[in-house]
Scaffold this active site. Structure first.
Site, PDB file in Angstrom:
ATOM      1  N   LYS A  77       0.632  -1.949  -0.061  1.00 29.38           N
ATOM      2  CA  LYS A  77       0.346   0.241  -0.281  1.00 29.38           C
ATOM      3  C   LYS A  77       0.977   1.146  -0.127  1.00 29.38           C
ATOM      4  O   LYS A  77       2.333   1.430   0.376  1.00 29.38           O
ATOM      5  CB  LYS A  77      -1.168   0.295   1.331  1.00 29.38           C
ATOM      6  CG  LYS A  77      -2.232   0.892   0.686  1.00 29.38           C
ATOM      7  CD  LYS A  77      -3.381   0.126   0.308  1.00 29.38           C
ATOM      8  CE  LYS A  77      -4.020   1.137  -0.202  1.00 29.38           C
ATOM      9  NZ  LYS A  77      -5.402   0.265  -0.104  1.00 29.38           N
ATOM     10  N   ASP A  84      -6.824   4.169  -4.642  1.00 30.43           N
ATOM     11  CA  ASP A  84      -7.353   3.926  -3.742  1.00 30.43           C
ATOM     12  C   ASP A  84      -8.313   5.027  -3.180  1.00 30.43           C
ATOM     13  O   ASP A  84      -8.763   6.169  -4.249  1.00 30.43           O
ATOM     14  CB  ASP A  84      -6.769   3.095  -2.271  1.00 30.43           C
ATOM     15  CG  ASP A  84      -7.403   2.882  -0.511  1.00 30.43           C
ATOM     16  OD1 ASP A  84      -7.217   2.426  -1.514  1.00 30.43           O
ATOM     17  OD2 ASP A  84      -7.026   3.871  -0.286  1.00 30.43           O
TER      18      ASP A  84
HETATM   19  P1  NDP Z   1     -13.001   7.323  -3.488  1.00 31.28           P
HETATM   20  O1  NDP Z   1     -12.363   8.634  -2.542  1.00 31.28           O
HETATM   21  O2  NDP Z   1     -13.808   7.534  -4.489  1.00 31.28           O
HETATM   22  O3  NDP Z   1     -14.504   7.130  -1.832  1.00 31.28           O
HETATM   23  C1  NDP Z   1     -14.771   7.375  -0.802  1.00 31.28           C
HETATM   24  C2  NDP Z   1     -15.783   7.980  -0.334  1.00 31.28           C
HETATM   25  O4  NDP Z   1     -15.533   7.330   0.739  1.00 31.28           O
HETATM   26  C3  NDP Z   1     -16.208   9.221   0.080  1.00 31.28           C
HETATM   27  O5  NDP Z   1     -17.403   9.589  -0.844  1.00 31.28           O
HETATM   28  C4  NDP Z   1     -15.133  10.401   0.866  1.00 31.28           C
HETATM   29  O6  NDP Z   1     -16.060  10.720   1.121  1.00 31.28           O
HETATM   30  C5  NDP Z   1     -15.855   9.038   1.816  1.00 31.28           C
HETATM   31  N1  NDP Z   1     -14.630   9.025   2.642  1.00 31.28           N
HETATM   32  C6  NDP Z   1     -13.522   9.390   2.415  1.00 31.28           C
HETATM   33  N2  NDP Z   1     -12.948   9.165   4.277  1.00 31.28           N
HETATM   34  C7  NDP Z   1     -13.911   9.388   5.176  1.00 31.28           C
HETATM   35  C8  NDP Z   1     -13.504   9.404   6.803  1.00 31.28           C
HETATM   36  N3  NDP Z   1     -12.655  10.002   7.188  1.00 31.28           N
HETATM   37  N4  NDP Z   1     -14.816   9.694   6.520  1.00 31.28           N
HETATM   38  C9  NDP Z   1     -15.977   9.395   6.044  1.00 31.28           C
HETATM   39  N5  NDP Z   1     -16.112   9.150   4.522  1.00 31.28           N
HETATM   40  C10 NDP Z   1     -15.177   9.625   4.573  1.00 31.28           C
HETATM   41  O7  NDP Z   1     -12.138   5.981  -3.365  1.00 31.28           O
HETATM   42  P2  NDP Z   1     -12.626   5.042  -2.579  1.00 31.28           P
HETATM   43  O8  NDP Z   1     -14.133   4.323  -3.502  1.00 31.28           O
HETATM   44  O9  NDP Z   1     -12.164   4.622  -3.954  1.00 31.28           O
HETATM   45  O10 NDP Z   1     -12.265   3.755  -0.969  1.00 31.28           O
HETATM   46  C11 NDP Z   1     -13.674   3.882  -1.440  1.00 31.28           C
HETATM   47  C12 NDP Z   1     -12.705   2.097   0.075  1.00 31.28           C
HETATM   48  O11 NDP Z   1     -12.928   1.254  -0.277  1.00 31.28           O
HETATM   49  C13 NDP Z   1     -11.702   2.639   0.729  1.00 31.28           C
HETATM   50  O12 NDP Z   1     -11.572   1.634   2.074  1.00 31.28           O
HETATM   51  C14 NDP Z   1     -10.778   2.256   0.017  1.00 31.28           C
HETATM   52  O13 NDP Z   1      -9.605   1.850   0.936  1.00 31.28           O
HETATM   53  C15 NDP Z   1     -12.040   0.371  -0.550  1.00 31.28           C
HETATM   54  N6  NDP Z   1     -11.673   0.214  -1.790  1.00 31.28           N
HETATM   55  C16 NDP Z   1     -11.111   0.657  -3.095  1.00 31.28           C
HETATM   56  C17 NDP Z   1     -10.866   0.092  -3.870  1.00 31.28           C
HETATM   57  C18 NDP Z   1     -10.917   0.985  -5.334  1.00 31.28           C
HETATM   58  O14 NDP Z   1     -10.322  -0.508  -5.731  1.00 31.28           O
HETATM   59  N7  NDP Z   1     -11.020   2.089  -5.303  1.00 31.28           N
HETATM   60  C19 NDP Z   1     -10.933  -1.288  -3.805  1.00 31.28           C
HETATM   61  C20 NDP Z   1     -11.327  -1.854  -2.948  1.00 31.28           C
HETATM   62  C21 NDP Z   1     -11.302  -1.375  -1.251  1.00 31.28           C
HETATM   63  P3  NDP Z   1     -15.399  12.607   1.306  1.00 31.28           P
HETATM   64  O15 NDP Z   1     -15.652  13.296  -0.794  1.00 31.28           O
HETATM   65  O16 NDP Z   1     -15.891  13.395   1.736  1.00 31.28           O
HETATM   66  O17 NDP Z   1     -13.751  12.644   1.608  1.00 31.28           O
HETATM   67  O1  2IT Z   2      -7.916  -1.717  -1.536  1.00 28.25           O
HETATM   68  C1  2IT Z   2      -7.323  -2.107  -2.927  1.00 28.25           C
HETATM   69  O2  2IT Z   2      -7.682  -3.326  -2.868  1.00 28.25           O
HETATM   70  C2  2IT Z   2      -7.425  -1.683  -3.272  1.00 28.25           C
HETATM   71  N1  2IT Z   2      -7.438  -0.191  -3.094  1.00 28.25           N
HETATM   72  C3  2IT Z   2      -7.180  -2.202  -4.779  1.00 28.25           C
HETATM   73  C4  2IT Z   2      -5.545  -2.353  -5.160  1.00 28.25           C
HETATM   74  C5  2IT Z   2      -5.012  -2.642  -6.553  1.00 28.25           C
HETATM   75  O3  2IT Z   2      -3.839  -2.762  -6.798  1.00 28.25           O
HETATM   76  O4  2IT Z   2      -5.832  -2.269  -7.849  1.00 28.25           O
END
Ligand code: NDP
Ligand code: 2IT
Length: 449
Positions: free
Chosen positions: A128, A168
């Site tokens: 990460k 992420d």
């Molecule tokens: P984005 O940046 O696209 O979206 C994040 C969302 O979560 C936003 O709506 C944001 O709101 C909200 N958020 C972030 N931090 C906080 C906080 N501290 N408190 C409340 N709301 C919060 O990120 P992703 O959708 O990519 O990621 C979301 C989750 O999924 C994370 O935990 C990430 O690690 C996990 N993940 C992502 C993957 C991917 O492929 N992208 C794969 C696997 C897991 P705001 O705009 O107000 O910050």
């Molecule tokens: O938490 C996760 O699995 C991710 N943010 C995606 C990682 C990736 O290499 O696609």
């Protein structure tokens, strides 16, 4: 705390080496608790020092990221890459850009990624990275200069066969594009060094949708196999409104559910008629706005300040897709009281240990993050395959592979839990199933003296 003296000793050492790193300790503790029966059943893990090696990152890189803002002022952020484990493949994992990023959050995410990546069945190790840089409110030029400076250092440590970062929180297609451009400039090389790339320069179809889609495929299989049920006719609540939340909402709706609430870090919207995803996409993907604006545009929708309030909205299925520890014990109790049937974790570690205990004690189907959200990284690995082949699959081909992978992860986790006497406990099952392949590979590759 552990029956095994070996695990007690290892955990105490982790606490001593990583003082105050609460997210990292939380993630390690959960995994070690799940692994106890495995470690007790076979002495080879202790004999080969597998657990003490597993909890220590192979390499951690911390670096200064300086850049110049639109006012001409020099800004300094801190960059990280935690290369946790390369036993089964090149390091792989996202880059988080959020002001809360610190060593504990980087390490918990890197540690979780080891098991998640192993569960996909594809050859990828765990890592990460990220920075305490906040892309919110920054101009495109500022984001570009930050990403270029970040990559100027990171490029020395990554590579298509070494370490392949991705998106992420705070890192989407725009950031990946700027980082990829800088890597290419520095190395004079066009390779699959990052995933989540744009479709015109090596990205995979369905990567953008993959985490949210995969989450729903997993939850659907869990509902089918453990309750003879499905998304059809279910009321769904999805926290967050970023990449994972948007495509989880899309797929949950397609599978027959009605998503009635979404959120961001300021608050949540409730739309009893079902969230209109085109409005959310316009606000979040195009305008980079706030979820509050949804209620200003859609008649009958309500906005409430405070993001934790979303868990008071009655639902059958809860999909936390925002961030770590967003469901605490009290929220879990409210969800149970309101009749929740299943919880599927789209975010990484969104439920606290106390919240998970509430779900498990009440017989709620619980899909843990490292299994349920593995569709994103699995599709990243498919992007790596396509890049190596210099070829690309259709949306349907990638989506079918993703579906097969998620169904496979569910059954692996389910069977592993059953094998060790914890039938239905997918937390334990996912940790065990992810662990064994990594552990056996570590043993096979020996120890460097
Ligand atoms: P984005 O940046 O696209 O979206 C994040 C969302 O979560 C936003 O709506 C944001 O709101 C909200 N958020 C972030 N931090 C906080 C906080 N501290 N408190 C409340 N709301 C919060 O990120 P992703 O959708 O990519 O990621 C979301 C989750 O999924 C994370 O935990 C990430 O690690 C996990 N993940 C992502 C993957 C991917 O492929 N992208 C794969 C696997 C897991 P705001 O705009 O107000 O910050
Ligand atoms: O938490 C996760 O699995 C991710 N943010 C995606 C990682 C990736 O290499 O696609």
């Amino acid at each position: 705390m552990f029956k095994s003296a070996y695990l007690t000793k290892v955990y105490e050492q982790v606490e001593k080496r990583n003082p105050g790193e609460k997210e990292f300790l939380q993630a390690v503790r959960e995994v070690l608790e799940s692994l106890e029966p495995v470690v007790l059943a076979d002495g080879k893990y202790e004999k080969n020092g597998v657990i003490e090696r597993l909890v220590e990152p192979e390499r951690q890189i911390v670096f200064r990221v300086s850049w110049v803002d639109d006012q001409g002022q020099v800004q300094v952020n801190r960059g990280y890459r935690v290369q946790f484990n390369s036993a089964i493949g090149p390091y792989k994992g996202g880059i988080r850009l959020h002001p809360s990023v610190n060593p504990s959050i980087m390490k918990f995410l890197g540690f979780e990624q080891i098991f998640k990546n192993s569960l996909t069945g594809l050859p990828i190790g765990g890592a990460k990275g990220g920075s305490d840089f906040d892309p919110k409110g920054k101009s495109d030029g500022e984001v570009m200069r930050f990403c270029q400076s970040f990559m100027t250092e990171l490029a020395k440590h990554i590579g298509a066969d070494t370490d392949v970062p991705a998106g992420d929180i705070g890192t989407g297609a725009r950031e990946i594009g700027y980082m990829f451009g800088q890597y290419k400039r520095l190395q004079n090389e066009f390779t699959g060094v990052l995933t989540g790339k744009g479709l015109t320069y090596g990205g995979s179809l369905a990567r953008k949708e993959a985490t949210g889609f995969g989450l729903c495929y997993f939850v659907d299989e869990m509902l089918k196999c453990m309750k003879n049920d499905s998304f059809k006719g279910k009321t769904v609540v999805v926290s967050g409104s970023g990449n994972v939340a948007i495509y989880a909402t899309a797929k949950a709706t397609e599978l027959g559910g009605k998503v009635v609430a979404m959120s961001d870090s300021n608050g949540y919207v409730y739309d009893k008629d079902g969230i209109k995803l085109d409005v959310v996409k316009q606000i979040k993907e195009v305008e980079r706005g706030r979820i509050r604006e949804y209620a200003e545009r859609v008649k009958g929708a309500e906005y409430h300040e405070g993001c934790a309030g979303i868990w008071t909205v009655p639902c059958d299925i809860a999909l936390p897709c925002a961030t770590q520890n967003e469901i605490q014990k009290e929220s879990a109790e409210i969800l149970v009281k309101n009749g929740v049937v299943a919880v599927g974790e789209g975010a990484n570690m969104p439920s606290t240990p106390e919240a998970i205990a509430v779900f498990q004690e009440n017989g709620i189907l619980f899909a843990p993050a490292k299994a349920a959200n593995a569709g994103g990284v699995a599709t990243s690995a498919l992007e790596m395959s396509q890049n190596s082949m210099r070829y690309s699959w259709s949306f349907q081909e990638v989506d079918e592979k993703l579906h097969g992978i998620m169904v496979g992860i569910f059954h692996n986790a389910y069977n592993a839990a059953e094998k060790f006497g914890m039938k239905g406990n997918l937390v334990a099952g996912a940790n065990i199933a992810g662990f064994t392949k990594v552990a056996d590979s570590m043993i096979a590759q020996g120890i460097a003296y």
